[in-house]
Write a protein that holds these residues in place. Structure first.
Motif, mmCIF file in Angstrom:
data_model
loop_
_atom_site.group_PDB
_atom_site.id
_atom_site.type_symbol
_atom_site.label_atom_id
_atom_site.label_comp_id
_atom_site.label_asym_id
_atom_site.label_seq_id
_atom_site.Cartn_x
_atom_site.Cartn_y
_atom_site.Cartn_z
ATOM 1 N N ASN A 92 -8.468 -9.307 2.514
ATOM 2 C CA ASN A 92 -7.873 -8.955 3.814
ATOM 3 C C ASN A 92 -8.775 -8.150 4.748
ATOM 4 O O ASN A 92 -8.439 -7.975 5.919
ATOM 5 N N TYR A 133 0.846 -1.194 0.000
ATOM 6 C CA TYR A 133 0.000 0.000 0.000
ATOM 7 C C TYR A 133 0.885 1.250 0.000
ATOM 8 O O TYR A 133 1.845 1.353 0.765
ATOM 9 N N TYR A 135 -6.430 -0.368 2.095
ATOM 10 C CA TYR A 135 -6.606 -1.434 1.108
ATOM 11 C C TYR A 135 -6.348 -0.862 -0.272
ATOM 12 O O TYR A 135 -6.851 0.210 -0.624
ATOM 13 N N ASN A 149 -10.398 -2.294 -10.596
ATOM 14 C CA ASN A 149 -9.434 -3.094 -9.837
ATOM 15 C C ASN A 149 -8.178 -3.325 -10.674
ATOM 16 O O ASN A 149 -8.183 -4.132 -11.601
ATOM 17 N N ASP A 186 -9.619 -6.390 -4.687
ATOM 18 C CA ASP A 186 -9.008 -7.690 -4.422
ATOM 19 C C ASP A 186 -8.407 -7.728 -3.020
ATOM 20 O O ASP A 186 -8.600 -8.688 -2.269
ATOM 21 N N ASP A 187 -7.691 -6.678 -2.655
ATOM 22 C CA ASP A 187 -7.063 -6.564 -1.335
ATOM 23 C C ASP A 187 -8.148 -6.489 -0.247
ATOM 24 O O ASP A 187 -8.066 -7.171 0.784
#
Ligand code: 5GP
Length: 124
Positions: A59, A3, A50, A92, A54-55
């Motif tokens: 997560n 990040y 994030y 994304n 996807d992240d």
């Protein structure tokens, strides 16, 4: 990929760059897009770091993810675009043309969106 703390939305979250806020709580910030593609064009971001959908999906906690999308719906209702309809988009990664590497969804409404047009493609 890590990040990037210097991305524009991280700076907005730290108050280093102003924004036109629509909604804020301890987990979420929603603000008007600086270059709106539709009459209503609002970005909704989690305050957590994030990178992309996807992240966030991989997560984020189930509570964080559930709360986020419930709030996106509430924000859209608050904007008054829910009855006539709106598009919710997230770009994304590279192939989608994601520009800011902090997960965000676009709420786009206030006009009929042409069949097949995309978040960034509708006016060009
Ligand atoms: P994406 O990353 O999904 O391609 O889109 C990023 C969006 O952020 C674009 O629609 C762009 O206009 C918006 N944007 C970029 N920089 C800023 C900014 O500093 N403030 C605001 N409010 N929006 C921004």
């Amino acid at each position: 990929m890590a990040y990037d703390n210097e991305n524009i939305f991280a700076k907005i979250l730290r108050g280093e760059i102003p924004n036109n806020t629509v909604y804020e709580d301890e987990n979420i910030l929603a603000f008007h897009d600086i270059a709106p593609k539709t009459p209503v064009h609002v970005l909704v971001i989690p305050k957590g770091a994030y990178i992309d959908m996807d992240d966030f999906a991989a997560n984020g906690t189930a509570a964080e993810i559930g709360n986020f999308f419930a709030k996106v719906g509430e924000i859209a209702r608050g904007l008054g675009v829910h009855e006539q309809g709106y598009r919710m988009v997230t770009n994304n990664g590279e192939n989608a043309g994601q520009i800011v590497p902090h997960f965000h969804v676009h709420i786009m409404g206030g006009q009929k969106i042409k069949e097949g047009s995309m978040a960034r493609g509708m006016n060009n």
